[in-house]
Design a protein around this motif. Structure first.
Motif: not given
Lengths: 307, 418
Positions: B211, B216-220, B223, B403-404, B407, B411, B417
């Motif tokens: 992360l 990786q993203k927090l929308t994965d 997470w 999560g969205q 993220q 970002a 990110q």
């Protein structure tokens, strides 16, 4: 005929004013202007640099900041509205009742209603938090005793109720102040006017609506502006009851708590004195505008009504 | 007359003696957010130090945890902060070091007692300078009421399904609140919720470093999945959990009204004093039996020196002592649940603390995901995670939306990110 004497320098005025002016300048005027100045700077790599109005641009233009700002301002407005709609009418009604010569034990009621005003907001915040607590509080039990348990909600924990609940707690605490001011105004109405009204057949309720109320309008105006300033500067009750995060989900966040979090930092978030000052300046501006509207728009008209 | 002279002499010598003593004696003040530990510092740690170094007096002056950073920063700016500063891990302390508020302790004797991981919380990003002595880490997991588990006839859960089966059993039984946690103070939902169960899904360090690197993203899924678990917690938290505060939850559990308490190991000493039933602990349940388990073993407390202190030598003496194994032993056993980070051998006496530390053997350790680097900007990911965890538990926001949102916030300011 004595010659016109040279006007004497009235130095005693300056001497007697000096202590107040000095103290006031040191603790109010200087910090105010310094806050306004601080809002025009920003810190980059440990260096304070001049950024002009950029902090305000961020505050109003950047979604992250502006969302919080408008949320806090909206909450402040709601907080103020509840005070205007609940606290002040109740204050006037109580004062009218207390000033009635036929009411017994009026001194007792007066004191009882005024007492919460002198309590510390910390005590009020914690006491109400306990009373309303779903776990230890007496509110669920009391409602249960009269068969209304279904009405109970964790009021301080739900987004839709928390702010209103805290506003009403604040109303409970401060209703004594409009009551006392209006009470004093009512007592100062000369009896001759009321008696003259009686001769014209205006008694009881209509005496209140037609004679007393118009005469106490200036007091109500002053109370409204005091409420406005106090509500838009509010911080303590929310902080004592909900903490600096003004939960749940910022539903009780007002400009005061928003400013505190930004200025001093909270938990992992580091304090940003410059953005904090920008918020403080915005608060100052809002209050200034509100008070000006009152002074130039309303008070002047009130004065015109007076004899 | 004779008597007067004598009194005068006595008086003079006392004064001289007193001033001589103060001239030698340095007084150190410690800033800390651990107000719960006041008694232990006063009764155990400080006396042990002062017995060895009678010339140095130590005072422990904690403030409230949530306000600590704010209070400390203003005190440091005003020049009124104590000599010794208790350090939060990562950015808060790093910012202080970069601003020249904390002294560089890289050369402190005893610093070699700590591993690089232990020091990571209080070192510059490149690891070249260390500015606080690592003191302790805390481990996340669940503390449970053994009597309640026996009464309802359930076993300690190993997997996610078993975990919810246990909660369901308590809900049906009705005598216990299945889980004691509230969302009023917000941080519990993230610290004891999201970051407690999360490492199992984002695979500990692997996900955390990915992360930070932007891989990786927090929308994965890794997470979002912990949010999906949290969303199911709401039904088991007891009536009015929305207004339940952190101390409320502690009380509910120690009074024996709840079966499970999502915990950090720092609760152990407090709970030992309050609960009169037997407590056990289990690590966050894994998805499928046999999966590798991950725990949050978070470097939590360090201690450093105010760069502007008037007693640098005394402060260094104190910090050297804190880095010693003697201190580790006293600290670990007076505060079970704060696990020493030093390489020195420390014997833990408390059974519950032993339980927690035993997971270091069977699970992979990681630290809280939001603490290193990721909470440097605005919006602050840690504070946002509090908010999102609460919203998810209450059902106000879907796990995916949470999560969205996180993220999006990250970002905004974090280049890898974007």
């Amino acid at each position: 005929m004595p010659a016109p004497s040279k006007p004497k320098t009235r130095w005693h005025i300056a001497v007697f004013l000096a202590p107040a002016v000095l103290v006031y300048t040191a603790v109010m005027i200087y910090p105010l202007f310094n806050t306004l100045r601080l809002a025009l700077y920003s810190e980059v790599d440990q260096q304070r640099i001049w950024v002009g109005l950029q902090n305000f641009q961020t505050l109003f233009g950047d979604a992250i900041w502006s969302e919080q700002f408008w949320n806090a301002l909206g909450n402040n407005a709601w907080f103020f509205l509840i005070h205007m709609l609940v606290q002040n009418p109740i204050g006037v009604a109580l004062a009218a009742l207390l000033s009635s010569p036929r009411l017994r034990f009026s001194a007792f009621y007066r004191s009882a209603i005024f007492i919460p005003t002198i309590l510390s907001f910390v005590i009020v915040g914690f006491a109400w938090k306990l009373i309303l607590s779903p776990i230890w509080g007496i509110a669920p039990g009391m409602l249960d005793a009269i068969g209304l348990k279904f009405l109970y909600q964790p009021w301080l924990g739900k987004e839709e109720y928390a702010l209103t609940t805290l506003s009403l707690v604040s109303v409970w605490q401060y209703v004594g102040i409009p009551m006392m001011l209006i009470y004093a105004a009512l007592l100062s109405i000369p009896d001759e006017i009321l008696e003259a009204g009686e001769c014209d057949g205006i008694t009881g309720m209509s005496a209140f609506w037609k004679i007393k109320l118009p005469l106490i309008l200036p007091s109500i105006g002053i109370i409204s502006v005091l409420t406005f300033v106090a509500n838009f500067n509010a911080f303590d009750l929310i902080y004592a009851a909900q903490g600096a995060l003004a939960g749940p989900d910022f539903s009780t966040d007002i400009l005061g708590t928003f400013m505190y979090r930004t200025f001093f930092g909270f938990q992992l978030q580091l304090g940003d004195p410059h953005m904090g000052s920008a918020i403080a300046s915005a608060m100052f501006g809002i209050i200034l505008i509100g008070v000006c509207i009152y002074l130039f728009g309303i008070q002047r008209r009130l004065r015109n009504y007076q004899f | 007359m004779h008597k007067n002279t004598l009194t005068g002499l006595l008086f003079a010598t006392t004064l001289l003696g007193a001033s001589a003593a103060t001239a030698q004696q340095a007084e150190l003040t410690i800033e800390s957010w651990r107000n719960d530990d006041l008694a232990i510092w006063q009764d155990k740690i400080i006396p042990a130090f002062e017995a060895q170094y009678p010339d140095i007096k130590v005072r422990f002056t904690p403030s409230a945890p949530a306000e600590y950073n704010a209070v400390l920063n203003s005190k440091l700016d005003a020049g009124s902060a104590g000599d010794i500063i208790t350090c939060r891990p990562f950015d808060a302390s790093l910012a202080l070091f970069e601003a020249g508020r904390l002294a560089d302790l890289s050369d402190l004797e005893g610093m070699s007692n700590f591993s690089d991981v232990a020091k990571s919380g209080w070192s510059t990003d490149d690891g070249s300078a260390t500015y606080c002595v690592p003191m302790a880490s805390v481990i996340h997991g669940f503390i449970y009421n053994k009597d309640a588990f026996e009464e309802v006839g359930v076993a300690v859960p190993q997997t996610e399904d078993q975990f919810f089966a246990v909660l369901e059993a308590f809900k049906e039984d009705g005598n216990y609140i299945p889980m004691a946690m509230g969302t009023n103070d917000q941080w519990e939902a993230a610290t004891m919720g999201y970051n407690n169960i999360g490492p199992n899904y984002w695979k500990g360090e692997e996900g955390r470093t990915a992360l930070i690197a932007g891989d990786q993203k927090l929308t994965d899924e890794g997470w979002v999945a912990p949010f999906r678990q949290l969303a199911k917690w709401g039904g088991y938290l007891g009536d009015g959990f929305e207004a339940q505060t952190y101390p409320d939850s502690q009380n509910i559990f120690t009074l024996g009204r709840a079966a499970i308490y999502p915990a950090g190991s720092w609760e152990i000493s407090g709970f030992n004093a309050l609960a009169d039933f037997e407590m056990g602990a289990f690590n966050p349940p894994v998805q499928n039996a046999g999966d590798t388990c991950y725990i949050s073993d978070h470097t939590d407390i360090g201690i450093g020196m105010n760069a502007a202190t008037e007693n640098p030598e005394a402060a260094m003496t104190f910090l050297t002592w804190v880095a010693s194994s003697e201190f580790s032993n006293i600290f670990a056993n007076s505060l079970p649940g704060f696990f020493p980070l030093s390489k020195a051998d420390v014997t833990l006496e408390d059974p519950l603390a032993q339980e927690f530390i035993s997971w270091r053997g069977k699970c992979e350790s990681s630290i809280r995901s939001t603490y290193q680097i990721l909470s440097r900007g605005t919006p602050n990911l840690e504070n946002e995670t509090w908010n999102a965890s609460v919203a998810v538990i209450k059902g106000d926001e879907s796990p995916e939306d949470a999560g969205q949102r996180l993220q999006g916030g990250l970002a905004k300011w974090y280049a890898p990110q974007q």
